[in-house]
Write an enzyme that holds these catalytic residues in place. Structure first.
Site, short mmCIF file in Angstrom:
data_model
loop_
_atom_site.label_atom_id
_atom_site.label_comp_id
_atom_site.label_asym_id
_atom_site.label_seq_id
_atom_site.Cartn_x
_atom_site.Cartn_y
_atom_site.Cartn_z
N ALA A 115 0.84 -1.21 0.00
CA ALA A 115 0.00 0.00 0.00
C ALA A 115 0.88 1.25 0.00
O ALA A 115 2.01 1.24 0.47
CB ALA A 115 -0.92 0.01 1.22
N ASP A 116 0.31 2.32 -0.55
CA ASP A 116 0.97 3.62 -0.53
C ASP A 116 -0.08 4.70 -0.39
O ASP A 116 -1.10 4.67 -1.08
CB ASP A 116 1.78 3.84 -1.81
N THR A 117 0.15 5.64 0.52
CA THR A 117 -0.79 6.73 0.78
C THR A 117 -0.11 8.07 0.56
O THR A 117 1.02 8.27 1.00
CB THR A 117 -1.32 6.66 2.23
#
Length: 196
Positions: A73-75
């Site tokens: 995941a990447d935010t």
């Protein structure tokens, strides 16, 4: 009742918030942070960027964990098509908060869930709109002097002290924390990784 999962689930992230969110769902999570160059793809549009980075993180760990479900995941925080990363100093935190004060911004998370041996992979992205209150300089400085901004995109944590800055959100709250639980669980079920 906890959900049933046969193969182990590995989170390709050091984020304690992501791990905590998944464990709240009754999942047993192992941590194996992905070692990738996050500078790649900076010329991509924000949604394409978070999807691409989540895919790179998941695949880096999938190559080591053939018999596990891997979540990458990447935010990022985006305002006026400008990406705000994690501040490296008090001055950077103040500058980010000055950009966000009194305005709406987007929190975008891309996530990829895959299983190497089963040859399955899905990548999705979720957007949440966040409205900040107008903050005087002393409030911004007070928050920037706390330890909270420095490991968070956009320099704030909605689940901590930073919650006082948020007037409203439109979309997934858990996405702002770091992982859109509704969509992640939906995808785990669709892939057959989790059963209820």
């Amino acid at each position: 009742m906890k959900p049933y999962f046969q193969d182990k689930i590995v989170l390709a992230s050091q984020s304690p918030r992501r791990k905590e969110l998944l464990e709240q769902m009754g999942l047993k999570i192992e941590i194996l942070p992905a070692d990738i160059d996050e500078a790649n793809g900076k010329d991509l549009e924000p949604i394409a960027l978070v999807k691409d980075l989540s895919r790179l993180k998941a695949r880096a760990v999938l190559s080591k964990c053939r018999d596990a479900w891997v979540i990458g995941a990447d935010t990022i925080v985006v305002v006026d098509n400008r990406i705000l990363g994690k501040p490296g100093s008090e001055q950077e935190a103040v500058q980010m908060l000055e950009v966000l004060t009194g305005r709406e911004h987007s929190v975008l998370t891309g996530f990829t869930i895959g299983h190497k041996k089963k040859d399955k992979e899905i990548t999705r992205a979720v957007e949440t709109r966040v409205q900040f209150k107008s903050m005087p300089g002393n409030e911004i400085l007070w928050y920037a002097k706390s330890p909270e901004p420095y490991d968070k995109a956009g320099g704030y944590g909605i689940q901590g002290m930073g919650g006082f800055m948020v007037e409203s959100i439109c979309g997934s709250y858990s996405n702002v924390v770091g992982l859109p639980l509704c969509e992640v669980m939906e995808t785990l079920v669709k892939l057959g990784a989790v059963q209820f």
